[in-house]
Design an enzyme around this catalytic site. Sequence first.
Site, short mmCIF file in Angstrom:
data_model
loop_
_atom_site.label_atom_id
_atom_site.label_comp_id
_atom_site.label_asym_id
_atom_site.label_seq_id
_atom_site.Cartn_x
_atom_site.Cartn_y
_atom_site.Cartn_z
N ARG A 13 -9.00 -5.67 2.56
CA ARG A 13 -9.84 -4.57 2.14
C ARG A 13 -10.24 -4.62 0.93
O ARG A 13 -11.05 -4.00 0.19
CB ARG A 13 -8.67 -3.50 2.02
CG ARG A 13 -8.33 -2.53 3.29
CD ARG A 13 -7.09 -1.64 3.18
NE ARG A 13 -5.99 -2.23 2.90
CZ ARG A 13 -5.02 -1.41 2.40
NH1 ARG A 13 -5.00 -0.26 2.05
NH2 ARG A 13 -3.71 -1.81 2.22
N ASP A 66 0.67 -9.39 -4.84
CA ASP A 66 -0.44 -8.48 -5.20
C ASP A 66 0.15 -7.29 -6.08
O ASP A 66 -0.46 -6.27 -6.04
CB ASP A 66 -0.85 -7.92 -3.98
CG ASP A 66 0.09 -7.21 -2.99
OD1 ASP A 66 1.28 -7.03 -3.39
OD2 ASP A 66 -0.22 -6.89 -2.22
N GLY A 88 7.48 3.23 1.00
CA GLY A 88 8.81 3.49 1.48
C GLY A 88 9.66 4.60 0.55
O GLY A 88 9.56 4.30 -0.75
C1 UD1 Z 1 5.97 -2.38 1.48
C2 UD1 Z 1 7.57 -1.96 1.74
C3 UD1 Z 1 7.53 -0.49 1.38
C4 UD1 Z 1 6.95 -0.50 -0.26
C5 UD1 Z 1 5.66 -1.15 -0.28
C6 UD1 Z 1 5.35 -1.24 -1.78
C7 UD1 Z 1 8.41 -3.12 3.76
C8 UD1 Z 1 8.61 -2.95 5.14
N1 UD1 Z 1 7.86 -2.15 3.06
O1 UD1 Z 1 5.07 -1.69 2.60
O2 UD1 Z 1 8.63 0.03 1.32
O3 UD1 Z 1 6.85 0.87 -0.54
O4 UD1 Z 1 5.45 -2.70 0.20
O5 UD1 Z 1 3.91 -1.74 -1.84
O6 UD1 Z 1 8.58 -3.94 3.00
N2 UD1 Z 1 3.44 -9.79 3.49
C9 UD1 Z 1 3.69 -11.17 3.84
N3 UD1 Z 1 4.02 -11.23 5.26
C10 UD1 Z 1 4.26 -10.07 6.28
C11 UD1 Z 1 4.00 -8.69 5.78
C12 UD1 Z 1 3.49 -8.54 4.59
O7 UD1 Z 1 3.77 -12.04 3.23
O8 UD1 Z 1 4.48 -10.41 7.29
C13 UD1 Z 1 3.23 -9.57 2.03
C14 UD1 Z 1 1.94 -8.82 1.73
O9 UD1 Z 1 0.83 -9.75 1.46
C15 UD1 Z 1 2.21 -8.08 0.58
C16 UD1 Z 1 3.88 -7.70 0.59
O10 UD1 Z 1 4.10 -8.61 1.59
O11 UD1 Z 1 1.94 -8.62 -0.42
C17 UD1 Z 1 3.89 -6.23 1.08
O12 UD1 Z 1 3.34 -6.23 2.43
P1 UD1 Z 1 2.62 -4.88 2.73
O13 UD1 Z 1 2.36 -4.90 4.32
O14 UD1 Z 1 1.53 -4.38 1.73
O15 UD1 Z 1 3.96 -3.71 2.83
P2 UD1 Z 1 3.61 -2.13 2.88
O16 UD1 Z 1 3.50 -1.77 4.16
O17 UD1 Z 1 2.68 -1.66 1.84
CA CA Z 2 1.01 -2.98 0.43
#
Ligand code: UD1
Ligand code: CA
Length: 452
Positions: free
Chosen positions: A16, A106, A142
């Site tokens: 994005r 991030d 969350g």
């Molecule tokens: C996550 C939290 C949510 C919280 C939010 C805050 C979980 C399940 N949910 O949601 O409770 O309110 O962050 O911003 O954790 N990432 C990886 N590998 C993956 C998935 C994600 O490295 O397989 C990293 C992403 O690059 C990012 C971070 O983890 O830096 C958070 O992932 P994102 O997908 O943004 O989580 P949210 O759905 O926003």
């Molecule tokens: Ca996020």
Amino acid sequence: MANRAAVILAAGQGTRMRSALPKVLHPVGGRPMIDWSIALAQSVGCERILVVCSPAGEAVQAHVANLLGTDAITIQDPPLGTGHAVLTAKNALSDFDGELVVLCGDVPLIQSETVEALFAEVCNGAAVGVLGFEAADPGAYGRLITDAEGNLDAIVEAKEASPEQLAVSFCNSGVIAARSKTMFDLLSQVSNDNIKGEYYLTDIVGLARAAGSPCRTVSCDEADVIGINTRIQLAEAEAAFQAKKRAAILASGVTMTAPETVFFNHDTEIENDVTIEPNVVFGPGVTVRSGARIRAFSHLEGADVGPDSSVGPFVRLRPGAVLEANVKIGNFVEVKNTRMGEGAQASHLAYLGDGEIGAGANIGAGTIFCNYDGFLKYKTTVGKGAFIGSNSALVAPVTIGDGAFVGSGSVITKDVEPNALAVGRGRQMQKAGWATAFRDKMAAVKAARKKG
Ligand code: UD1
Ligand code: CA
């Protein structure tokens, strides 16, 4: 100090942002987001730091390797959720026993005291500590479900939440701490049986509670946990950083008449009793010493401004500009890689590059240090108390001795001895009455043409 480690999640694609540059390499306050997370981990004493990268994220990997070495990189392939991401660090941390915090690459603006408070909860018996915040718009965050005593019962992802849970505004920042053994034990029990089909890190709270272990929250301002997915959020995070930095600088004893128009870098150092006028931009690596004044519309980077010096308005200081005490730089002067001794002045319109200017020297308007021949750069030295007349070109390498004078409009290609006068320009001559004769002649020519 206790053993501490951090796992920084940075495997997301960041699509994005619509950018060729990976999201976590975009700067906030002049520093890449990922560097903020790494600096945070270091500031709370994490001796082990692992950054979870995607296999496609070569630029991020190279950046992390450069800062921390290749051992700090774990690869998540494919990305199966935040819990799965943390698990990629399990092997690298197999010999580690201590407190572990999960940070997001991030989310750049978290304070170290906040992470300290989270570690304190873990040390005081919480199986899991979660950093929460009151969200103005809880949206997709969350939700933190707490009991009457403020203990944390569960984190429910927005997509999985009941209407009642969605009404909760206390949200998960994504920063979660636990002892490493507890973290990996709980993560091994997490399933992907949910709407997104992902392994949620957040599920470790429910699992800990089911095993009868207490979980706790620590809360902070929403501005500290701005997560960046878009350029709009990047701009919001920048604004939050600037607001905080301005407030800290004002509180430390600096005067700014319009602080909202002054922009700082994360490493800007301003001593007390400095005055900064409106519309000033600080790039990386600037220090301004006590009593100095930075006047309006100036741009500074890599510069050291000495005590009681005055810079601007409309000045550009570039890397290696070192001004000692009481130096005065006025409008439309550019200084690069040049030291100016105490009390030296360049009040208007000059380029001073790759030089050394002695104490009390006066650089006239329009002076240029000709430091570059298209291939190499050369040094200009101006001695103490020397006077460089206006519109002079000093062709480097060249040295003007202490106390010497350079006549206005000179092109100086040879060294000038101390206390000498050097003039390098065409000699002025004069023809008495020439102008009158010229006017009479030309008027006659013009009149003859009109007639004919
Ligand atoms: C996550 C939290 C949510 C919280 C939010 C805050 C979980 C399940 N949910 O949601 O409770 O309110 O962050 O911003 O954790 N990432 C990886 N590998 C993956 C998935 C994600 O490295 O397989 C990293 C992403 O690059 C990012 C971070 O983890 O830096 C958070 O992932 P994102 O997908 O943004 O989580 P949210 O759905 O926003
Ligand atoms: Ca996020």
